[in-house]
Design a protein around this motif. Sequence first.
Motif, PDB file in Angstrom:
ATOM      1  N   ALA A 151       1.501  12.135  -9.843  1.00  0.00           N
ATOM      2  CA  ALA A 151       0.957  13.311  -9.563  1.00  0.00           C
ATOM      3  C   ALA A 151       1.901  14.492  -9.506  1.00  0.00           C
ATOM      4  CB  ALA A 151       0.300  13.467  -8.108  1.00  0.00           C
ATOM      5  N   SER A 152       3.159  14.133  -9.119  1.00  0.00           N
ATOM      6  CA  SER A 152       4.217  15.420  -9.262  1.00  0.00           C
ATOM      7  C   SER A 152       4.663  15.815 -10.627  1.00  0.00           C
ATOM      8  CB  SER A 152       5.218  14.864  -8.324  1.00  0.00           C
ATOM      9  OG  SER A 152       6.202  13.931  -8.965  1.00  0.00           O
ATOM     10  N   LYS A 153       4.223  14.644 -11.521  1.00  0.00           N
ATOM     11  CA  LYS A 153       4.765  14.873 -12.823  1.00  0.00           C
ATOM     12  C   LYS A 153       3.427  15.374 -13.715  1.00  0.00           C
ATOM     13  CE  LYS A 153       8.404  11.353 -12.835  1.00  0.00           C
ATOM     14  NZ  LYS A 153       9.448  12.116 -13.346  1.00  0.00           N
ATOM     15  N   GLY A 154       2.595  15.912 -12.806  1.00  0.00           N
ATOM     16  CA  GLY A 154       1.325  16.290 -13.381  1.00  0.00           C
ATOM     17  C   GLY A 154       0.589  15.331 -14.463  1.00  0.00           C
ATOM     18  N   ASN A 155       0.655  14.044 -13.919  1.00  0.00           N
ATOM     19  CA  ASN A 155      -0.078  12.910 -14.654  1.00  0.00           C
ATOM     20  C   ASN A 155       0.371  12.869 -16.024  1.00  0.00           C
ATOM     21  OD1 ASN A 155      -1.654  12.033 -12.460  1.00  0.00           O
ATOM     22  ND2 ASN A 155      -2.827  14.105 -12.712  1.00  0.00           N
ATOM     23  N   THR A 156       1.639  13.294 -16.483  1.00  0.00           N
ATOM     24  CA  THR A 156       2.036  13.040 -18.026  1.00  0.00           C
ATOM     25  C   THR A 156       2.536  11.788 -18.270  1.00  0.00           C
ATOM     26  OG1 THR A 156       4.357  14.072 -16.931  1.00  0.00           O
ATOM     27  CG2 THR A 156       2.846  15.543 -17.807  1.00  0.00           C
ATOM     28  N   VAL A 157       2.738  10.995 -17.057  1.00  0.00           N
ATOM     29  CA  VAL A 157       3.092   9.614 -17.215  1.00  0.00           C
ATOM     30  C   VAL A 157       2.279   8.687 -16.423  1.00  0.00           C
ATOM     31  CG1 VAL A 157       5.616   9.843 -17.381  1.00  0.00           C
ATOM     32  CG2 VAL A 157       4.730   9.596 -15.183  1.00  0.00           C
ATOM     33  N   THR A 158       1.745   7.488 -16.853  1.00  0.00           N
ATOM     34  CA  THR A 158       1.012   6.473 -16.090  1.00  0.00           C
ATOM     35  C   THR A 158       2.002   5.665 -15.234  1.00  0.00           C
ATOM     36  OG1 THR A 158       1.304   4.883 -17.679  1.00  0.00           O
ATOM     37  CG2 THR A 158      -0.398   6.338 -18.445  1.00  0.00           C
ATOM     38  N   LYS A 159       1.111   4.970 -14.329  1.00  0.00           N
ATOM     39  CA  LYS A 159       1.924   4.149 -13.424  1.00  0.00           C
ATOM     40  C   LYS A 159       2.678   3.189 -13.986  1.00  0.00           C
ATOM     41  CE  LYS A 159      -1.685   4.353  -9.709  1.00  0.00           C
ATOM     42  NZ  LYS A 159      -2.674   3.690  -9.162  1.00  0.00           N
ATOM     43  N   GLU A 160       2.145   2.575 -15.119  1.00  0.00           N
ATOM     44  CA  GLU A 160       2.764   1.476 -15.992  1.00  0.00           C
ATOM     45  C   GLU A 160       4.099   2.076 -16.684  1.00  0.00           C
ATOM     46  OE1 GLU A 160      -0.414   2.351 -16.384  1.00  0.00           O
ATOM     47  OE2 GLU A 160      -1.326   0.536 -15.211  1.00  0.00           O
ATOM     48  N   GLN A 161       4.062   3.402 -17.195  1.00  0.00           N
ATOM     49  CA  GLN A 161       5.247   3.797 -17.893  1.00  0.00           C
ATOM     50  C   GLN A 161       6.217   4.157 -16.613  1.00  0.00           C
ATOM     51  OE1 GLN A 161       3.212   7.247 -19.512  1.00  0.00           O
ATOM     52  NE2 GLN A 161       2.953   6.282 -21.572  1.00  0.00           N
ATOM     53  N   LEU A 162       5.818   4.403 -15.791  1.00  0.00           N
ATOM     54  CA  LEU A 162       6.629   5.043 -14.400  1.00  0.00           C
ATOM     55  C   LEU A 162       7.452   3.362 -13.914  1.00  0.00           C
ATOM     56  CD1 LEU A 162       7.733   6.909 -12.343  1.00  0.00           C
ATOM     57  CD2 LEU A 162       6.043   6.452 -10.859  1.00  0.00           C
ATOM     58  N   LEU A 163       6.759   2.561 -13.781  1.00  0.00           N
ATOM     59  CA  LEU A 163       7.338   1.143 -13.712  1.00  0.00           C
ATOM     60  C   LEU A 163       8.282   0.531 -14.631  1.00  0.00           C
ATOM     61  CD1 LEU A 163       4.300  -0.428 -12.043  1.00  0.00           C
ATOM     62  CD2 LEU A 163       6.327  -0.304 -10.683  1.00  0.00           C
ATOM     63  N   ARG A 177       0.988  -1.140   0.160  1.00  0.00           N
ATOM     64  CA  ARG A 177      -0.110  -0.055   0.105  1.00  0.00           C
ATOM     65  C   ARG A 177       1.016   1.215  -0.046  1.00  0.00           C
ATOM     66  NH1 ARG A 177      -2.135   1.581   5.234  1.00  0.00           N
ATOM     67  NH2 ARG A 177      -0.225   3.162   5.180  1.00  0.00           N
ATOM     68  N   ILE A 178       1.974   1.076   0.760  1.00  0.00           N
ATOM     69  CA  ILE A 178       2.637   2.280   0.851  1.00  0.00           C
ATOM     70  C   ILE A 178       3.641   2.687  -0.516  1.00  0.00           C
ATOM     71  CG2 ILE A 178       5.044   3.402   1.894  1.00  0.00           C
ATOM     72  CD1 ILE A 178       4.407   1.515   4.542  1.00  0.00           C
ATOM     73  N   ILE A 179       4.063   1.399  -1.093  1.00  0.00           N
ATOM     74  CA  ILE A 179       4.592   1.440  -2.477  1.00  0.00           C
ATOM     75  C   ILE A 179       3.624   2.137  -3.471  1.00  0.00           C
ATOM     76  CG2 ILE A 179       5.277   0.386  -4.549  1.00  0.00           C
ATOM     77  CD1 ILE A 179       6.679  -1.604  -2.409  1.00  0.00           C
ATOM     78  N   ASP A 180       2.189   1.756  -3.433  1.00  0.00           N
ATOM     79  CA  ASP A 180       1.102   2.330  -4.156  1.00  0.00           C
ATOM     80  C   ASP A 180       1.106   3.832  -4.013  1.00  0.00           C
ATOM     81  OD1 ASP A 180       0.408   0.012  -5.701  1.00  0.00           O
ATOM     82  OD2 ASP A 180      -1.093  -0.583  -4.115  1.00  0.00           O
ATOM     83  N   GLU A 181       1.093   4.291  -2.743  1.00  0.00           N
ATOM     84  CA  GLU A 181       0.792   5.657  -2.638  1.00  0.00           C
ATOM     85  C   GLU A 181       2.126   6.478  -3.095  1.00  0.00           C
ATOM     86  OE1 GLU A 181       0.459   5.550   1.772  1.00  0.00           O
ATOM     87  OE2 GLU A 181      -1.546   4.898   1.745  1.00  0.00           O
ATOM     88  N   LYS A 182       3.302   5.882  -2.983  1.00  0.00           N
ATOM     89  CA  LYS A 182       4.636   6.711  -3.411  1.00  0.00           C
ATOM     90  C   LYS A 182       4.509   6.748  -4.900  1.00  0.00           C
ATOM     91  CE  LYS A 182       7.921   6.900  -1.171  1.00  0.00           C
ATOM     92  NZ  LYS A 182       8.958   8.066  -0.561  1.00  0.00           N
ATOM     93  N   ILE A 183       4.026   5.596  -5.545  1.00  0.00           N
ATOM     94  CA  ILE A 183       3.939   5.799  -7.151  1.00  0.00           C
ATOM     95  C   ILE A 183       2.967   6.788  -7.504  1.00  0.00           C
ATOM     96  CG2 ILE A 183       3.056   4.500  -9.204  1.00  0.00           C
ATOM     97  CD1 ILE A 183       4.449   1.880  -7.929  1.00  0.00           C
ATOM     98  N   ASP A 184       1.650   6.791  -6.581  1.00  0.00           N
ATOM     99  CA  ASP A 184       0.591   7.690  -7.114  1.00  0.00           C
ATOM    100  C   ASP A 184       1.434   9.255  -6.854  1.00  0.00           C
ATOM    101  OD1 ASP A 184      -1.142   6.103  -7.679  1.00  0.00           O
ATOM    102  OD2 ASP A 184      -2.126   5.758  -5.718  1.00  0.00           O
ATOM    103  N   GLU A 185       2.111   9.449  -5.899  1.00  0.00           N
ATOM    104  CA  GLU A 185       2.769  10.639  -5.390  1.00  0.00           C
ATOM    105  C   GLU A 185       3.547  11.053  -6.574  1.00  0.00           C
ATOM    106  OE1 GLU A 185       4.495  10.478  -1.800  1.00  0.00           O
ATOM    107  OE2 GLU A 185       2.947  10.217  -0.676  1.00  0.00           O
ATOM    108  N   ILE A 186       4.379  10.281  -7.229  1.00  0.00           N
ATOM    109  CA  ILE A 186       5.385  10.560  -8.150  1.00  0.00           C
ATOM    110  C   ILE A 186       4.614  11.119  -9.744  1.00  0.00           C
ATOM    111  CG2 ILE A 186       6.926   9.550  -9.955  1.00  0.00           C
ATOM    112  CD1 ILE A 186       8.142   8.038  -7.592  1.00  0.00           C
TER     113      ILE A 186
END
Length: 465
Positions: free
Chosen positions: A255-267, A244-253
């Motif tokens: 959001a910090s990029k202005g949603n210009t990348v998806t979770k899948e792209q970040l991973l 859950r913490i990891i999910d929250e950290k990924i969501d924060e990242i």
Amino acid sequence: MLVIGTAAFAQSDPTIMTINGVPVSRSEFEYSYNKNNSEGVIDKKTVEEYVDLFINYKLKVAAAIDAKLDTMTSFKKEFAQYRDQQVRPAFITDTDVEAEAKKIYDQTQHYVDSLGGLINPSHILVRMSQKATDDEQRVAKQRADSIYNAIVGGADFAELARKCSDDKGSAVNGGALSWIQPGQTVQEFEKAAYALNKGEMSRPVLSPFGYHIIKMNDRKMFVPYDSVKADIITFIDRRGIRERIIDEKIDEIVASKGNTVTKEQLLEQKAEELSATDSDLANLIREYHDGLLLYEISNREVWEKGAKDEAGLAAYFKKNKKKYTWDAPRFKGIAYHVKDQADVKAVKKSVKGLAFDKWAEKLRTTFNGDSVIRIRVEKGIFKAGDNKLIDKKVFKKDVEVTPTKDYPIDAVYGKVLKAPKEYTDVRGQVTADYQDKLEKEWVEQLRKRYTFTVNKDVLATVNKH
């Protein structure tokens, strides 16, 4: 600087072979070789012997990519799940886990201390069923009062607990329980226990378990953080809180990029970043990627293809019939048990002339409807020793057959074969051999279809640099 660094890396991890134009590094080959020839492996290969196996493996992966199997949604999803398992932990630090552990501790401490802290009681239980009659309730209450009065009169609590308590787990310890926090026990016991000061004893208290006589041994506020830190970390791991913490950290990242990348792209970016500096991780992820492709292409070209090719299996068996022999005759048929003598002939009549693989369905639909089971059947190709009824009736062995309950009449039907007559008689063996043939033919085609070269000088340095 980048050019110099890249050149240095290439020298430290040179290309050992090129498959279909794609270079393979020495580290990748070493990773695969060492993993498949580790301690405990029975059929170990030399480096030179492993080369052909590795080339064949890479050729199959190349064929899978040419077939665009790596573009399938199912492949992408399964590969991403595995890759993400490897890279997700990189989004969390020990500091993040520590902060969550402290948060859980603070919440628990506030809850426990606000409700009276921790208590360490002993008790004597006079057990009573919740469905006890009035007489049973009266007897239990009298017994509890008698024990209570004895203690008030000077009897030792712990000694009476050992002799009289129906809670045998605590009785051996003189009634002593472990430390308890609010919410851990039934409400009636908790309310009475928390009302006691250290050294005090309650009158008999009724709970769903019966009557309790409670003695308060000690009380304290919640334990220090350091004493439970390890337990909280274990709790975090077991309850999936780390994820859950990891999910929250990924969501924060994201959001910090202005949603210009998806979770899948970040991973995916994280996997590339980590793989660039960790060759073991890079090889592990590549191994799973290629392994998924290898399984799918092999299933299409060899395993499923061979298992379902009835005409091919039959033709292969016919051509190689002398290869398939038995050390002793087999009985191809059924051993069956019926209630009515008339069904002995009826069974034989129903399957006579049918292909052997159709027998089971014919017998089921003819004799065993949804509500009535007229026969019990064992179908197969039996050697002596496989079935006692067949041993006795077919192979004329002196054996005792255990009667089948409710089906007193035994019979057999089929024929004795000295050797397999059709491929289905040895389907497993034929299928494996036919698949092996398809595999060899496929590899031969791939070796003609794709180019590959091996750098012998680099090969000579494997595990020696």
